[in-house]
Design an enzyme around this catalytic site. Sequence first.
Site: not given
Length: 752
Positions: A25, A28, A441, A640, A644
């Site tokens: 589970c 663990c 942009d 891009d 940016d």
Amino acid sequence: MAMINAGEEKRYTHELDFTIQGMSCAACAARIEKTIGRVEGVTEVAVSFPLRTAWVQVSGGKVTKEMLAEKVGQLGFSAKLNESASEGLQRERAWLRLRLIAAVLLTLPLLAGMAMHLSWLQPVANLLPDVLFVPWLQLALATVVQFVIGMPFYFGAYYALRQRSANMDVLVVIGTTAAYLYSHYVVFRDGLFAGGSHGSPLYFETSAVVMTAVLLGKYIETSASLKAQQESVGFDELRVQTALVERGGLLTSLRTEFVRKGDIVHVGEDEFVPVDGTIQYGESALDESLLTGESAAVVKRPEDVVWAGTRNGSGKLTVITGAAGHETLLSRIQELVHQGQRAKSSLQSQVDAVASWFVPAMLITAVLTLGIWGLVVEPGNWSKASLCAIAVLLAACPCALGLAAPISLVIASGRLAKRGIVAKEAGAVERLAAIRTLVLDKTGTLTEGKPKVSFAGPLGTGRSSLLRLAVALESESSHPLADAIREEAARIGLVTPDAERISYAAGGGAEGWIHGVHAAIGNARYIENLGVALSQEARRLASERETHGETVIYVTERTNCVGIIGFRDQLKSDAAQMARELSHLGIQPIVATGDHSAPANAVAKALGIKEVYASMLPESKLALVEKLKRGGKRVAMAGDGWNDAPALAAADVGIAMGNGTYGALDAGHITLIFSRLQAITEAIRLSRLTIRNIRQNLVFALCYNAVIIPFAAIGFLQPWMAGSAMALSSVSVVANALRLGARMERAAQRSL
């Protein structure tokens, strides 16, 4: 081998990954993370329970896979250093299948004992042979199921308790052992041969049925995880192991790992392209749906770029290799997808925190149930009290909680990748679902990013002289406007003069020296900061071009403006559709561009976007994103991936518009492999489906425990019923997560 000093060792980091077997589970996985995280030299660790994988970032060269495998082994798990997640899951499923078949065969005879406990099954009990009710036979069968087939649960519980932790194995072992020992006591109290169908009731079938139900649940869960892992990505099916390489005039079949850059590779009809490269000869239509998300084939000709994993059509191609093996775009996408699947979202981290105290809380609840029944409800009836306490232990299910988020994220990240959308972290998918503001942009995002020179207006010089100055200054720039200037100069056959001491300013322009004379090119602010006064004629001409939606830059020589150059960039064909879909999704679009206000407003008007910020430097876009976030808005930024970058990093979700280049994969939280605008709205829509699916899983898991555990505590559930329900709860969560893949596929088809 070069020596690495202490400072360099600290900076030197690399990643190790391997598969882990034996986890039952999410608790663990958390225990493994905690232990490995304490190893000196380990800087970051993530363990995925659904994928059965571990990813470890280490500094220096002291930590090895073998060291980490030994640590994992000390916890009672098995680390496989050279095994894929799929191979590990297949092996685990095969082992579970063997144990399940054996458990079913040995448990079926024990079900006769269940007929003794239920009055409505008495007619059936009377028809069964008495040998099935003989205590020694039931004891023998139950002992094999409990301590042979179920021995891995005991090992798991032992190692968990040794680490002062608790997991699902602890609940299963305590509950089934209690039921087994109770029946064991009754057998030796009454005698091994007492009974028949009218002897004292035994509960061996309870422990055996629970063991079998848990194994069935684990088998179904593992099968579903394997299916989800394979279907969600499927990159291995696209990977070509060999390539037909031309060397020395001979064609040789080589493994793709041995193909070198510059090798000529031959691709036959209807074959997968084995390498990234450029077509040398041939023409064909290629299926690039893996990278672009578009089902329509794309015609490729000489000088066009092709990528590994795309399928060739009916033409034969020869390709000059650019990257092969693990360096291809396909391999890098696959690694980023796996990286995203290994990472945890904030929602998953919160669930893991709940799961960490869930098992201890259930142990306390079982003890309280035992005491309340034995001392208050039915004083002295410790048999009834024990059955209720056992039912509580067997009903409690941390697995459903632990699987609720990661299994859905595994499916989602793979499906997004098939649409050309790479989520590099799980949290990005979660945050994207909550986005309500999108900053866009302009150049390269809303427009094609391939502007053309539409106007060159000299002032006191010739057009060719103006373009010579411009192309000389932009000779080393990678900006799209520089590309347009070089393309125009090449078109008219200009000879480019050499420029010296060129310096570039991001979002501004460039300056340098040409034949000993200072020259510059850039926007009005940049030129004026250089001390050049722009004439009225230059400003009038620039204003006139801007009213046509053109981007304008100025060219100066000495201290005079010698002309302006205008550029026109086409809107992307899917920009208008994206703007309409953003409105339907309830998301406010904002244009933020370094371009002048006139072309920026022209683009915004064409798309119906009301809020526009023009003449923005990279730091201005960053400030805008931070301002919006301070105002309480959930903000995504699409750009891009280069100029940016600061704003992409600061946004809640940075969406990098790729162009099929390797560098684009390193920008943003989410990368669109190709600049397909509708992929933005697809990503938002699919992320919302994913989070909705996770919340459904969580609601089911929490409601299951909130309803079943009280019913078990008040005696309304037999232990075997509680154990079976516990096993089926995690199966139900996985089944609901698998529905996500089909829903995402339908949503993607509707957006086409």
